[in-house]
Design a protein around this motif. Sequence first.
Motif, mmCIF file in Angstrom:
data_model
loop_
_atom_site.group_PDB
_atom_site.id
_atom_site.type_symbol
_atom_site.label_atom_id
_atom_site.label_comp_id
_atom_site.label_asym_id
_atom_site.label_seq_id
_atom_site.Cartn_x
_atom_site.Cartn_y
_atom_site.Cartn_z
ATOM 1 N N THR A 1 21.520 92.960 22.696
ATOM 2 C CA THR A 1 20.461 93.743 22.073
ATOM 3 C C THR A 1 21.003 94.393 20.806
ATOM 4 O OG1 THR A 1 19.482 94.195 24.236
ATOM 5 C CG2 THR A 1 18.817 95.630 22.426
ATOM 6 N N SER A 2 20.205 94.435 19.765
ATOM 7 C CA SER A 2 20.686 94.978 18.495
ATOM 8 C C SER A 2 21.018 96.461 18.631
ATOM 9 C CB SER A 2 19.623 94.809 17.407
ATOM 10 O OG SER A 2 18.554 95.711 17.604
ATOM 11 N N ASN B 1 24.914 92.993 26.038
ATOM 12 C CA ASN B 1 24.153 91.776 26.335
ATOM 13 C C ASN B 1 23.435 91.193 25.118
ATOM 14 O OD1 ASN B 1 24.925 91.850 29.016
ATOM 15 N ND2 ASN B 1 23.142 93.051 29.658
ATOM 16 N N SER C 1 16.376 102.941 22.468
ATOM 17 C CA SER C 1 16.253 103.100 23.919
ATOM 18 C C SER C 1 16.956 104.375 24.384
ATOM 19 C CB SER C 1 16.850 101.889 24.638
ATOM 20 O OG SER C 1 16.097 100.722 24.378
ATOM 21 N N GLN D 1 22.941 97.176 27.446
ATOM 22 C CA GLN D 1 22.066 96.404 26.564
ATOM 23 C C GLN D 1 22.824 95.918 25.331
ATOM 24 O OE1 GLN D 1 18.116 98.264 25.784
ATOM 25 N NE2 GLN D 1 18.959 99.976 26.947
ATOM 26 N N GLN E 1 22.530 103.155 29.228
ATOM 27 C CA GLN E 1 21.841 102.320 28.249
ATOM 28 C C GLN E 1 22.766 101.323 27.547
ATOM 29 O OE1 GLN E 1 18.436 102.597 27.589
ATOM 30 N NE2 GLN E 1 18.378 104.028 29.306
ATOM 31 N N ASP F 1 18.023 98.746 18.356
ATOM 32 C CA ASP F 1 17.163 98.778 19.543
ATOM 33 C C ASP F 1 17.824 99.575 20.668
ATOM 34 O OD1 ASP F 1 15.167 97.335 18.331
ATOM 35 O OD2 ASP F 1 15.798 95.405 19.171
ATOM 36 N N VAL F 2 19.140 99.483 20.758
ATOM 37 C CA VAL F 2 19.854 100.233 21.795
ATOM 38 C C VAL F 2 19.746 101.732 21.545
ATOM 39 C CG1 VAL F 2 22.114 100.737 22.784
ATOM 40 C CG2 VAL F 2 21.436 98.373 22.362
#
Length: 461
Positions: A441-442, A439, A449, A436, A433, A445-446
């Motif tokens: 993604t906050s 790249n 996930s 992300q 994970q 949010d990571v």
Amino acid sequence: MAHLPRPRIAASIAAVAAIALLAGCTAESEPRETDAAGQSVTFWTPQTTPERLAAQEAVAAAFTEETGIEVEVVPMAGADQDQALVTGAASGDVPDVILHASSQTGAWNSQGLLDTEAAAATVDALGTDTFNERALEAVTLEGQVAAVPSDGWTHVIAYRADLLEQAGVDVPASVADLAEAATTVKEKLGITGLAFGTQAGTASATEGIQSIFQSAGCELVTDGEVTIDSDECTEAAEHFLELRNSSVAGDFDVTSARAAYMNGDAAMLLFSTHILDELAGLDPANPATCPECASSPTFLSDNTEFVTVLNEDDPAQYGAVLSYGIPTGANVEAAQQYIEYVLGTGYVDTLASATEGRIPLRNGTADNPSEFLDAWGELGIGPAHEKTSAELYGDEFVSGMADGINAVYLWGMGSDDAELAGLVSSQGILAGQIEQLYNGTSPADVTASMKQAVEEVQAGL
């Protein structure tokens, strides 16, 4: 490490306390008497290199000379132990003692493959209070000690004291401090701040994530609830990204991270204690290659210091716990006598088989509570055992390593969540994970996930 107070494992501590009460006191016991006639012990060990195997065989031979009980030392990697034990249990042909990882203790216990009463009695005989408390937690399952802790290793942060001084940063005492220091080193010196495993989807990243996250007070799962999306974990993800971005050479695996520090291209390194001999130029397979090392082979060890514990108030050092298990159906009395010997008379020689990776989990005896930890610092490290940790890094380092190993911690250890945590680690769920985060993604949010991915594993149990 920067670890917020977390719930202690009540069942584990209760079990340990009960054993202590049964023991009455923790005086060192005499080796139990066993009729040696016709007795033998089959011992499986994951320490399989020729040098380590020879050292273990020498300890076994000394045990045989003292007791008359023959010992067969069988080298067997952990992955092979699992299937071999299941097969042996089905046929009634099991070894008597197995040195194994804490994750295996939980798996084997759930399958009924371990004689937990025999293990608990052995801990009792040696003295519960002489063991590393965290290690006992790791092997206490369903209120019962299921294996006998032997030795382990932890992550340490090796740092170039000269480079941190040059960059004007203090020695880090928390993950937040570590991230700030690493960033400053990159900005001021133009070299990597912290080298560690960050390659997404790899075992290196799995270790890096768990080490940094749990050091920042993040728990994967608590009492069955997945908590990897907590505020502490989200903050840990933020710091992890800062640390990853302190690299000037892209993402590292274990090998390239070590090389960066050995080359003098990184100011700090997150690594296991196996690095101790390599920094001192004692391992020909992994030589120090910094510019100064050609003329001064000990340049790195002379200029390296260590953070062995982050956040001394509530540390949680990522590491490994190896223990002796007694399989169901084993020759119990002979097995117990052998374990008591290798954790007593033969303990120092056992640790010396791979000093930098085998730090004692039995701290000492009732009469000398730090006997074995003290002895560890005086053992030679590296293939030739040329110098000791104390000689290379000082007595203060040895004391620091005692603090570090006594803070060894793995998510879920000693709890009902151990199986889930073990699967998440072995399957690389979090490492899958993390890209992300790279790249853009906050962090929140990571970690959300991550939680979803962990819950999917949990649903399959």
